[in-house]
Design a protein around this motif. Structure first.
Motif, PDB file in Angstrom:
ATOM      1  N   GLU A  76     -10.070   9.127   0.223  1.00 34.26           N
ATOM      2  CA  GLU A  76     -10.882   7.931   0.421  1.00 34.26           C
ATOM      3  C   GLU A  76     -10.050   6.651   0.384  1.00 34.26           C
ATOM      4  OE1 GLU A  76     -13.862   8.003  -2.603  1.00 34.26           O
ATOM      5  OE2 GLU A  76     -15.102   9.466  -1.535  1.00 34.26           O
ATOM      6  N   LEU A  77      -8.947   6.673  -0.331  1.00 33.89           N
ATOM      7  CA  LEU A  77      -8.114   5.475  -0.501  1.00 33.89           C
ATOM      8  C   LEU A  77      -7.067   5.301   0.596  1.00 33.89           C
ATOM      9  CD1 LEU A  77      -7.595   5.761  -4.351  1.00 33.89           C
ATOM     10  CD2 LEU A  77      -8.937   4.010  -3.158  1.00 33.89           C
ATOM     11  N   ARG A  78      -6.975   6.237   1.510  1.00 28.17           N
ATOM     12  CA  ARG A  78      -5.939   6.170   2.551  1.00 28.17           C
ATOM     13  C   ARG A  78      -5.930   4.855   3.303  1.00 28.17           C
ATOM     14  NH1 ARG A  78      -6.814  11.463   6.070  1.00 28.17           N
ATOM     15  NH2 ARG A  78      -8.858  10.535   5.935  1.00 28.17           N
ATOM     16  N   ALA A  79      -7.100   4.325   3.622  1.00 26.70           N
ATOM     17  CA  ALA A  79      -7.183   3.121   4.448  1.00 26.70           C
ATOM     18  C   ALA A  79      -6.973   1.833   3.650  1.00 26.70           C
ATOM     19  CB  ALA A  79      -8.547   3.069   5.140  1.00 26.70           C
ATOM     20  N   GLN A  80      -6.882   1.931   2.341  1.00 23.35           N
ATOM     21  CA  GLN A  80      -6.715   0.747   1.501  1.00 23.35           C
ATOM     22  C   GLN A  80      -5.243   0.328   1.476  1.00 23.35           C
ATOM     23  OE1 GLN A  80      -9.590  -0.551   0.137  1.00 23.35           O
ATOM     24  NE2 GLN A  80     -10.558   1.125   1.239  1.00 23.35           N
ATOM     25  N   ASP A  81      -5.011  -0.973   1.465  1.00 26.28           N
ATOM     26  CA  ASP A  81      -3.626  -1.441   1.328  1.00 26.28           C
ATOM     27  C   ASP A  81      -3.284  -1.547  -0.160  1.00 26.28           C
ATOM     28  OD1 ASP A  81      -4.534  -3.943   0.317  1.00 26.28           O
ATOM     29  OD2 ASP A  81      -4.515  -4.829   2.324  1.00 26.28           O
ATOM     30  N   ASP A  82      -2.040  -1.892  -0.444  1.00 27.66           N
ATOM     31  CA  ASP A  82      -1.581  -1.940  -1.838  1.00 27.66           C
ATOM     32  C   ASP A  82      -2.393  -2.917  -2.687  1.00 27.66           C
ATOM     33  OD1 ASP A  82       0.337  -0.014  -1.395  1.00 27.66           O
ATOM     34  OD2 ASP A  82       1.979  -1.462  -1.129  1.00 27.66           O
ATOM     35  N   GLN A  83      -2.696  -4.079  -2.157  1.00 27.87           N
ATOM     36  CA  GLN A  83      -3.459  -5.071  -2.923  1.00 27.87           C
ATOM     37  C   GLN A  83      -4.864  -4.569  -3.238  1.00 27.87           C
ATOM     38  OE1 GLN A  83      -2.183  -7.797  -4.372  1.00 27.87           O
ATOM     39  NE2 GLN A  83      -0.267  -6.996  -3.556  1.00 27.87           N
ATOM     40  N   GLN A  84      -5.477  -3.902  -2.294  1.00 21.43           N
ATOM     41  CA  GLN A  84      -6.806  -3.337  -2.538  1.00 21.43           C
ATOM     42  C   GLN A  84      -6.745  -2.237  -3.598  1.00 21.43           C
ATOM     43  OE1 GLN A  84      -7.374  -2.432   1.645  1.00 21.43           O
ATOM     44  NE2 GLN A  84      -9.122  -3.841   1.740  1.00 21.43           N
ATOM     45  N   ARG A  85      -5.694  -1.422  -3.544  1.00 28.13           N
ATOM     46  CA  ARG A  85      -5.544  -0.368  -4.551  1.00 28.13           C
ATOM     47  C   ARG A  85      -5.312  -0.956  -5.937  1.00 28.13           C
ATOM     48  NH1 ARG A  85      -1.704   2.491  -0.784  1.00 28.13           N
ATOM     49  NH2 ARG A  85      -3.086   3.606   0.617  1.00 28.13           N
ATOM     50  N   ILE A  86      -4.562  -2.043  -6.014  1.00 31.07           N
ATOM     51  CA  ILE A  86      -4.339  -2.691  -7.309  1.00 31.07           C
ATOM     52  C   ILE A  86      -5.675  -3.165  -7.892  1.00 31.07           C
ATOM     53  CG2 ILE A  86      -3.351  -4.750  -8.405  1.00 31.07           C
ATOM     54  CD1 ILE A  86      -0.906  -4.346  -6.503  1.00 31.07           C
TER      55      ILE A  86
END
Length: 105
Positions: free
Chosen positions: A30-40
Motif C-alpha cells: 500500500e505504501l509503494r506510491a508514497q514518497d519519503d516525506q509522506q512515509r515520514i
C-alpha cells in the motif's frame, strides 16, 4: 520482550508474529506510491498511536486493533529504509542489502 522457553509459552507473541507476517507485507504494498516525506508523516502518526495504545495491543483493550495496524504500518514504513527493519526476530525490507537475513529465501 522475553522469548518463549521451556515452561514459558507466550501465545500472544506467536499470534503477534503470525499476524505481522501477514499484515506488514500488505502495508508495504500500500505504501509503494508514497514518497519519503509522506512515509515520514505516516511513521510519526503510527508512532503516536503505538505510544498511546501499545498497552492495549499487549494486554487487550479497546484500541488493540488501531495499535496493531499502527505497528504493522510503521514496520512497513521502516522496511523502505536502507537495511529494512527487524522486529521480534522478523525482518522486512524492500531492497536487497548487505547482511539481509532474508537473503536466499
Amino acid at each position: 520482550m522475553t522469548r518463549p522457553g521451556p515452561g514459558r509459552p507466550q501465545p500472544t507473541l506467536d499470534t503477534l508474529a503470525i499476524t505481522l507476517l501477514a499484515a506488514v507485507p500488505l502495508h508495504i504494498l500500500e505504501l509503494r506510491a508514497q514518497d519519503d516525506q509522506q512515509r515520514i508523516a505516516i511513521a510519526r502518526r503510527c508512532a503516536d498511536v503505538v505510544a498511546a495504545h501499545g498497552d492495549d495491543l499487549q494486554y487487550g483493550g479497546k484500541h488493540c486493533r488501531e495499535a496493531f495496524n499502527a505497528l504493522a504500518r510503521g514496520l512497513a514504513v521502516a522496511a523502505y529504509q536502507p537495511g529494512g527493519i527487524t522486529f521480534a526476530d522478523l525482518h522486512w525490507c524492500t531492497a536487497a542489502h548487505l547482511g539481509c537475513p532474508r537473503a536466499g529465501r
